[in-house]
Scaffold this motif. Structure first.
Motif, PDB file in Angstrom:
ATOM      1  N   TYR A  78      12.712   6.388   9.373  1.00 17.35           N
ATOM      2  CA  TYR A  78      11.670   6.952   8.517  1.00 17.35           C
ATOM      3  C   TYR A  78      12.288   7.789   7.397  1.00 17.35           C
ATOM      4  N   ALA A  79      13.319   8.541   7.745  1.00 25.47           N
ATOM      5  CA  ALA A  79      14.000   9.343   6.734  1.00 25.47           C
ATOM      6  C   ALA A  79      14.721   8.451   5.724  1.00 25.47           C
ATOM      7  N   GLU A  80      15.411   7.427   6.205  1.00 28.23           N
ATOM      8  CA  GLU A  80      16.125   6.513   5.310  1.00 28.23           C
ATOM      9  C   GLU A  80      15.162   5.747   4.411  1.00 28.23           C
ATOM     10  N   ALA A  81      13.951   5.522   4.900  1.00 19.94           N
ATOM     11  CA  ALA A  81      12.966   4.746   4.142  1.00 19.94           C
ATOM     12  C   ALA A  81      12.482   5.463   2.896  1.00 19.94           C
ATOM     13  N   ALA A  82      12.846   6.720   2.732  1.00 25.59           N
ATOM     14  CA  ALA A  82      12.542   7.408   1.480  1.00 25.59           C
ATOM     15  C   ALA A  82      13.316   6.773   0.322  1.00 25.59           C
ATOM     16  N   GLU A  83      14.450   6.138   0.638  1.00 23.84           N
ATOM     17  CA  GLU A  83      15.278   5.493  -0.385  1.00 23.84           C
ATOM     18  C   GLU A  83      15.005   4.000  -0.495  1.00 23.84           C
ATOM     19  N   ASP A  90       0.812  -1.226   0.000  1.00 27.85           N
ATOM     20  CA  ASP A  90       0.000   0.000   0.000  1.00 27.85           C
ATOM     21  C   ASP A  90       0.842   1.271   0.000  1.00 27.85           C
ATOM     22  N   GLY A  91       2.045   1.190  -0.530  1.00 26.75           N
ATOM     23  CA  GLY A  91       2.893   2.363  -0.633  1.00 26.75           C
ATOM     24  C   GLY A  91       3.471   2.850   0.685  1.00 26.75           C
ATOM     25  N   LYS A  92       3.408   2.015   1.726  1.00 27.54           N
ATOM     26  CA  LYS A  92       3.986   2.399   3.012  1.00 27.54           C
ATOM     27  C   LYS A  92       5.505   2.450   2.897  1.00 27.54           C
ATOM     28  N   ARG A  93       6.164   3.149   3.831  1.00 33.74           N
ATOM     29  CA  ARG A  93       7.618   3.293   3.725  1.00 33.74           C
ATOM     30  C   ARG A  93       8.383   2.615   4.847  1.00 33.74           C
ATOM     31  N   ILE A  94       7.743   2.357   6.003  1.00 41.12           N
ATOM     32  CA  ILE A  94       8.440   1.718   7.108  1.00 41.12           C
ATOM     33  C   ILE A  94       7.500   0.737   7.795  1.00 41.12           C
TER      34      ILE A  94
END
Length: 289
Positions: free
Chosen positions: A231-236, A22-26
């Motif tokens: 959370y910030a690293e999960a952008a990559e 579902d497009g989640k990042r973390i």
């Protein structure tokens, strides 16, 4: 082969791009450790030193410290987690199903994943028959919960050279003992792959409170800082965060608020996927093909 050689080194910057549902990042998972301490034995952990430096058995005050968690602390955590609709992985000693069925049933009724956590609380190295203890735990939990655990956390994260093989032989697919990365990693066994799920010894109430003797502000600030960076690293690339709790530690009146604040802080961010151990494992295996 050294036990560590079974997990080949991987730099996290070289890991394949992974996409959460579902497009989640973390992915964030909460582990509630439900354990049985037997009063006739030495306590795995203590809050009061022995009088006059002489250890005594039964150790009533330190056993009672833990027992408070099973009688009162667990229920505060249960309310905090169920009221927020957070999926939980309940790491449970197999014999808790017999000794504390009220606690075990509450987790089952809440729909929590049951994770094997030994049969009784104690290091894997001290077991006379490790295979039997693993199967006793798995069979007892399965008989009580109606489903066989797919995941495992060894008491104290202890393993011997044969533990991973015996766990996979018993049907365990996912293990939380290896605190080596922010993403899962597969481990070869003679019985097929077993996958390490990122766990934590730092965003863990035992470490913060019982070992390092910090107050609740440290637990909260450490959890926030840990989350913020992942959370910030999960952008990559995707990341996994674990929050590990125990009823006799963060279930007490003066600490439960810090746990609730951390859960609300994490849950207040877009892109957070609250998951269980097996959900994380299944996602990872699906991504890796």
């Amino acid at each position: 082969m050294a036990l560590s050689d079974r997990i080949p080194y991987q730099a996290i910057v070289d890991r394949p791009k992974l996409t959460l549902p579902d497009g989640k990042r973390i992915a964030v998972w909460v582990i509630l450790n439900v354990e049985e301490w037997r009063i006739e034995g030495a306590m795995p952990r203590t809050v009061l030193p022995p009088p006059m430096g002489q250890p005594l058995l039964p150790d009533v005050p330190n056993w009672s410290w833990h027992e408070y968690g099973m009688r009162a602390g667990f229920w505060r955590q249960h309310a905090a987690l169920t009221s927020r609709g957070i999926p939980v992985t309940m790491a449970i000693n197999g014999n808790v199903c017999r000794s504390y069925p009220r606690v075990a049933q509450a987790g089952v009724d809440a729909g929590w994943e049951v994770m094997g956590h030994g049969f009784l609380q104690g290091p894997m190295h001290r077991l006379e028959d490790q295979r039997k203890a693993i199967h006793d735990a798995m069979d007892t939990i399965e008989a009580f919960a109606g489903t066989r655990p797919r995941s495992w956390e060894s008491p104290g994260l202890t393993e011997t050279e044969e533990t991973l093989d015996l766990l996979r032989e018993a049907g365990v697919e996912y293990v939380a003992d290896w605190v080596i990365d922010d993403l899962p990693q597969d481990i070869e066994t003679p019985h097929g792959l077993i996958t390490s799920i990122p766990y934590t010894v730092e965003v863990n109430d035992i470490t913060v409170y019982a070992l390092q003797q910090h107050d609740s502000e440290v637990f909260l600030s450490r959890g926030k800082r840990h989350f913020d960076r992942l959370y910030a690293e999960a952008a990559e690339n995707a990341r996994v965060m674990a929050i590990s709790i125990h009823p006799y530690i963060t279930g007490v009146p003066h600490r439960i608020g810090a746990l609730e604040d951390l859960l609300d802080y994490v849950g207040g961010h877009e892109g957070v996927a609250w998951m269980t151990a097996s959900e994380i494992g299944d996602w990872y295996r699906g991504q890796m093909g």
